[in-house]
Design a protein around this motif. Structure first.
Motif, PDB file in Angstrom:
ATOM      1  N   GLU A  54      -3.274   8.246  -4.511  1.00  0.00           N
ATOM      2  CA  GLU A  54      -2.767   9.489  -5.108  1.00  0.00           C
ATOM      3  C   GLU A  54      -3.954  10.293  -5.612  1.00  0.00           C
ATOM      4  OE1 GLU A  54      -0.925  12.521  -6.024  1.00  0.00           O
ATOM      5  OE2 GLU A  54       0.462  10.952  -5.394  1.00  0.00           O
ATOM      6  N   ILE A  55      -3.845  11.628  -5.583  1.00  0.00           N
ATOM      7  CA  ILE A  55      -4.943  12.464  -6.079  1.00  0.00           C
ATOM      8  C   ILE A  55      -4.532  13.347  -7.257  1.00  0.00           C
ATOM      9  CG2 ILE A  55      -6.202  12.490  -3.890  1.00  0.00           C
ATOM     10  CD1 ILE A  55      -5.050  15.315  -3.392  1.00  0.00           C
ATOM     11  N   LEU A  78       0.870  -1.172   0.000  1.00  0.00           N
ATOM     12  CA  LEU A  78       0.000   0.000   0.000  1.00  0.00           C
ATOM     13  C   LEU A  78       0.906   1.221   0.000  1.00  0.00           C
ATOM     14  CD1 LEU A  78      -2.691   1.518   0.283  1.00  0.00           C
ATOM     15  CD2 LEU A  78      -2.532   1.155   2.762  1.00  0.00           C
ATOM     16  N   SER A  79       0.817   2.013  -1.069  1.00  0.00           N
ATOM     17  CA  SER A  79       1.631   3.212  -1.193  1.00  0.00           C
ATOM     18  C   SER A  79       0.751   4.441  -1.005  1.00  0.00           C
ATOM     19  CB  SER A  79       2.308   3.250  -2.558  1.00  0.00           C
ATOM     20  OG  SER A  79       3.050   4.447  -2.702  1.00  0.00           O
ATOM     21  N   LEU A  80       1.069   5.228   0.013  1.00  0.00           N
ATOM     22  CA  LEU A  80       0.314   6.432   0.321  1.00  0.00           C
ATOM     23  C   LEU A  80       1.051   7.639  -0.250  1.00  0.00           C
ATOM     24  CD1 LEU A  80      -0.414   5.500   4.030  1.00  0.00           C
ATOM     25  CD2 LEU A  80      -1.834   5.033   2.016  1.00  0.00           C
ATOM     26  N   PHE A  81       0.309   8.610  -0.786  1.00  0.00           N
ATOM     27  CA  PHE A  81       0.916   9.756  -1.477  1.00  0.00           C
ATOM     28  C   PHE A  81       1.856   9.221  -2.561  1.00  0.00           C
ATOM     29  CE2 PHE A  81       0.427  10.640   3.110  1.00  0.00           C
ATOM     30  CZ  PHE A  81      -0.549  11.611   3.064  1.00  0.00           C
ATOM     31  N   ASP A  82       1.339   8.359  -3.406  1.00  0.00           N
ATOM     32  CA  ASP A  82       2.128   7.528  -4.310  1.00  0.00           C
ATOM     33  C   ASP A  82       2.912   8.278  -5.374  1.00  0.00           C
ATOM     34  OD1 ASP A  82       2.835   4.816  -5.250  1.00  0.00           O
ATOM     35  OD2 ASP A  82       1.676   5.403  -7.015  1.00  0.00           O
ATOM     36  N   GLY A  98      -7.295   6.175  -4.885  1.00  0.00           N
ATOM     37  CA  GLY A  98      -7.754   7.540  -4.643  1.00  0.00           C
ATOM     38  C   GLY A  98      -7.217   8.198  -3.390  1.00  0.00           C
ATOM     39  N   ASP A  99      -7.982   9.142  -2.896  1.00  0.00           N
ATOM     40  CA  ASP A  99      -7.629  10.045  -1.806  1.00  0.00           C
ATOM     41  C   ASP A  99      -7.443   9.300  -0.482  1.00  0.00           C
ATOM     42  OD1 ASP A  99      -7.548  12.084   0.116  1.00  0.00           O
ATOM     43  OD2 ASP A  99      -9.187  13.208  -0.799  1.00  0.00           O
ATOM     44  N   ILE A 100      -6.299   9.493   0.139  1.00  0.00           N
ATOM     45  CA  ILE A 100      -5.984   8.827   1.408  1.00  0.00           C
ATOM     46  C   ILE A 100      -6.992   9.159   2.504  1.00  0.00           C
ATOM     47  CG2 ILE A 100      -4.412  10.652   2.152  1.00  0.00           C
ATOM     48  CD1 ILE A 100      -2.743   8.494   3.523  1.00  0.00           C
ATOM     49  N   SER A 101      -7.572  10.359   2.446  1.00  0.00           N
ATOM     50  CA  SER A 101      -8.513  10.751   3.498  1.00  0.00           C
ATOM     51  C   SER A 101      -9.866  10.059   3.367  1.00  0.00           C
ATOM     52  CB  SER A 101      -8.708  12.271   3.506  1.00  0.00           C
ATOM     53  OG  SER A 101      -9.389  12.691   2.346  1.00  0.00           O
TER      54      SER A 101
END
Length: 83
Positions: free
Chosen positions: A31-32, A4-8, A51-54
Motif C-alpha cells: 500500500e502507498i 500477499l495483499s496488493l493495493f491493501d 510498500g509500492d507494488i511497482s
C-alpha cells in the motif's frame, strides 16, 4: 497461511479472512496511501508493510522490496483491490 495483499488499503482482506476463521501466519501488505497504512497498522499491528507494488518482486521464495528482502517461501494467497 502466508498472504500477499496488493493495493491493501486498510487491510480488509485480513479482516475478511479472520471473520471466516482462516488462520493467517504472515500478512504482507502493499500500500502507498499513508492514512490507509496508519489505519491498517493500528488495527492489525502484525502486518508487514512492503510498500509500492511497482517496486517489489518475488522469486524463488524471496520477496524483494526497496528496503530489504524477505525469505518467506511459498505465498499461499494473493488478494487485492486495484484502484
Amino acid at each position: 497461511m502466508k498472504v500477499l495483499s496488493l493495493f491493501d488499503g486498510i487491510s480488509c482482506g485480513l479482516l475478511a479472512l479472520s471473520n471466516c476463521g482462516v488462520k493467517v501466519d504472515m500478512y504482507l501488505a502493499s500500500e502507498i496511501e499513508p492514512n490507509a497504512i496508519k489505519v491498517a497498522q493500528k488495527n492489525h499491528p502484525n502486518i508487514v508493510e512492503i510498500g509500492d507494488i511497482s517496486k517489489i518482486s518475488y522469486k524463488n521464495g524471496i520477496l524483494y522490496t526497496p528496503d530489504r528482502k524477505y525469505n518467506i517461501g511459498q505465498i499461499d494467497l494473493i488478494c487485492g483491490g486495484s484502484p
